[in-house]
Design a protein around this motif. Structure first.
Motif, short mmCIF file in Angstrom:
data_model
loop_
_atom_site.label_atom_id
_atom_site.label_comp_id
_atom_site.label_asym_id
_atom_site.label_seq_id
_atom_site.Cartn_x
_atom_site.Cartn_y
_atom_site.Cartn_z
N VAL A 143 0.89 -0.95 -0.08
CA VAL A 143 -0.16 -0.04 -0.05
C VAL A 143 0.91 1.28 0.03
CG1 VAL A 143 -1.65 1.29 1.25
CG2 VAL A 143 -1.89 -1.19 1.09
N LYS A 144 1.74 1.49 0.92
CA LYS A 144 2.79 2.35 1.08
C LYS A 144 3.51 2.87 -0.16
CE LYS A 144 7.17 3.74 3.45
NZ LYS A 144 7.96 3.26 4.57
N PRO A 145 3.48 4.09 -0.65
CA PRO A 145 4.09 4.70 -1.80
C PRO A 145 5.73 4.35 -1.61
CG PRO A 145 2.48 6.31 -1.17
CD PRO A 145 2.65 5.11 0.06
N LEU A 146 6.35 4.11 -2.49
CA LEU A 146 7.67 3.49 -2.45
C LEU A 146 8.71 4.64 -2.88
CD1 LEU A 146 7.42 -0.03 -3.80
CD2 LEU A 146 7.78 0.54 -1.24
N ASP A 147 9.90 4.42 -2.20
CA ASP A 147 11.14 5.58 -2.41
C ASP A 147 12.25 4.81 -2.58
OD1 ASP A 147 12.26 8.16 -2.72
OD2 ASP A 147 11.38 8.91 -1.30
N GLU A 148 13.44 5.70 -2.65
CA GLU A 148 14.76 5.07 -2.95
C GLU A 148 15.05 4.00 -1.82
OE1 GLU A 148 16.27 4.81 -5.94
OE2 GLU A 148 14.64 6.41 -6.52
N GLU A 149 14.85 4.61 -0.57
CA GLU A 149 15.46 3.85 0.57
C GLU A 149 14.94 2.69 0.89
OE1 GLU A 149 17.97 3.42 3.94
OE2 GLU A 149 18.21 4.78 2.03
N GLU A 150 13.81 2.26 0.60
CA GLU A 150 12.68 1.12 1.17
C GLU A 150 13.49 -0.09 0.68
OE1 GLU A 150 11.14 4.02 -0.04
OE2 GLU A 150 10.11 4.64 1.83
N MET A 151 13.41 -1.30 1.33
CA MET A 151 13.76 -2.51 0.73
C MET A 151 12.67 -3.21 -0.05
SD MET A 151 15.97 -4.92 0.78
CE MET A 151 17.03 -4.39 1.97
N GLY A 175 5.93 -4.11 -3.78
CA GLY A 175 6.05 -3.60 -2.41
C GLY A 175 7.30 -3.52 -1.58
N GLU A 176 7.13 -3.21 -0.47
CA GLU A 176 8.10 -3.16 0.47
C GLU A 176 8.45 -4.18 1.77
OE1 GLU A 176 10.19 0.07 3.86
OE2 GLU A 176 8.21 0.63 2.48
N TYR A 177 9.47 -4.77 1.84
CA TYR A 177 9.47 -5.77 2.96
C TYR A 177 9.68 -5.07 4.24
CZ TYR A 177 11.80 -8.86 6.07
OH TYR A 177 12.30 -9.34 7.19
N ILE A 178 8.76 -5.35 5.21
CA ILE A 178 8.87 -4.42 6.45
C ILE A 178 9.78 -4.68 7.54
CG2 ILE A 178 6.48 -3.81 5.71
CD1 ILE A 178 5.58 -4.73 8.47
N GLY A 179 10.37 -5.76 7.19
CA GLY A 179 11.41 -6.24 8.40
C GLY A 179 10.83 -7.36 9.09
N LEU A 180 9.71 -8.08 8.96
CA LEU A 180 9.18 -9.09 9.70
C LEU A 180 9.12 -10.48 8.57
CD1 LEU A 180 7.79 -6.73 11.31
CD2 LEU A 180 6.83 -8.75 12.40
N THR A 181 9.56 -11.74 9.00
CA THR A 181 9.62 -12.81 8.28
C THR A 181 9.36 -14.11 9.04
OG1 THR A 181 11.54 -12.23 7.00
CG2 THR A 181 11.17 -14.27 6.83
N LEU A 182 8.55 -15.05 8.56
CA LEU A 182 8.15 -16.21 9.05
C LEU A 182 9.11 -17.23 8.59
CD1 LEU A 182 4.79 -17.91 10.58
CD2 LEU A 182 6.43 -19.16 8.81
N ILE A 183 9.84 -18.03 9.09
CA ILE A 183 11.00 -19.01 8.61
C ILE A 183 10.32 -20.51 9.47
CG2 ILE A 183 13.44 -19.67 9.17
CD1 ILE A 183 13.99 -16.47 9.46
N GLU A 184 10.23 -21.41 8.33
CA GLU A 184 9.93 -22.54 8.95
C GLU A 184 11.09 -23.44 9.13
OE1 GLU A 184 7.07 -23.54 9.81
OE2 GLU A 184 5.50 -22.62 8.48
N PRO A 185 11.03 -24.35 10.27
CA PRO A 185 12.53 -25.17 10.23
C PRO A 185 13.03 -25.69 9.14
CG PRO A 185 10.65 -25.68 12.02
CD PRO A 185 9.96 -24.85 10.83
N GLU A 186 12.36 -26.06 8.35
CA GLU A 186 12.74 -26.68 7.00
C GLU A 186 13.45 -25.88 6.27
OE1 GLU A 186 8.76 -28.57 8.11
OE2 GLU A 186 9.59 -26.67 7.88
N ALA A 187 13.54 -24.50 6.40
CA ALA A 187 14.30 -23.70 5.67
C ALA A 187 15.52 -23.16 6.48
CB ALA A 187 13.64 -22.45 5.45
#
Length: 250
Positions: A143-151, A175-187
């Motif tokens: 949703v958020k408008p993107l700029d140069e600094e965003e991931m 979109g922008e990755y906001i800094g939260l990730t779900l990581i399953e044990p298999e990964a």
């Protein structure tokens, strides 16, 4: 599954707070209230709210401040904390920081950056997205408008993440990755190897570059859109002001 917070960063643009504190312990409550909640408080409260009461925190810069507050944080949020030392926090970037937690993510982890003010709805979105064979799921703001600094992230409906980097034209990103990730044990094993490859190539790379390494190897990384959610990554004093406005709404 455990909670995991990366809280090793120095956050030099937030001085004078970070002269004595890691960025994750900078107050995000009312200005002048040094005892108010911090980004780490928000992450721990969110984890507890979704039933993740075992939490690992990667510490480095000014880690003594986290060690000093460990018992109080556990009591306040009803969690058990494991502190993981990053011995290169002031020299290397966070690809190495996440690699330092390679043993704890074998349990599966819900990762939150230690500088992201966000509501618990993000954790809920990631947990609700499980069940389709995904191994890694990134929280994505579409949703958020993107700029140069965003991931920024480019995704494919079938293949998942195709590109994740700050170094792209915002107009090409989904979109922008906001800094939260779900990581399953298999990964866990494959992710640790990709992170190691990444920081050995350049210690200043981000863990998101490790995600890109996985994608380049043919590993599918999925995303979960978070909807129209107020959040902020706190890098400087302007961000801190926004963080204080947002944090008081939770």
């Amino acid at each position: 599954m455990i909670g995991l917070v990366l809280a090793a960063g120095a956050g030099r643009r937030l001085r004078p707070y970070t002269d004595t504190l890691p960025k994750a312990l900078v107050p995000v409550g009312p200005e002048g209230d040094e005892e108010s909640q911090t980004v780490l408080d928000i992450a721990l409260a969110n984890f507890a709210a979704v039933g993740l009461t075992d939490v690992a925190v990667v510490v480095g810069y000014r880690k003594e401040a986290v060690y000093e507050r460990k018992e109080a944080l556990e009591k306040k949020h009803g969690v058990k904390l494991t502190l993981v030392d990053n011995d290169k926090a002031e020299e290397w970037n966070n690809a190495y920081s996440l690699w330092c937690a390679r043993d704890v993510i074998k349990q599966g982890a819900l990762l939150a950056n230690g500088d992201t003010v966000h509501p618990v709805s993000v954790e809920k979105t990631l947990l609700d997205a499980r069940g389709g064979g995904q191994k890694i799921i990134l929280a994505l703001d579409t949703v958020k408008p993107l700029d140069e600094e965003e991931m920024k992230v480019v995704t494919d409906p079938e293949k998942g993440v195709q590109q994740i980097t700050k170094l792209m034209d915002p107009a090409t990103a989904n979109g922008e990755y906001i800094g939260l990730t779900l990581i399953e044990p298999e990964a866990a094993e494959e992710l640790a190897d990709a992170l190691k490859t990444t920081f050995e190539r350049d210690p200043q790379l981000y863990y998101e570059d490790g995600y890109q390494e996985l994608v380049n190897r043919g590993f599918k990384v999925d995303v979960a859109p978070i909807g129209d959610v107020k959040w902020v990554e706190i890098d400087n004093h302007d961000d801190l002001a926004k963080g204080r406005e947002i944090a008081c709404q939770y």
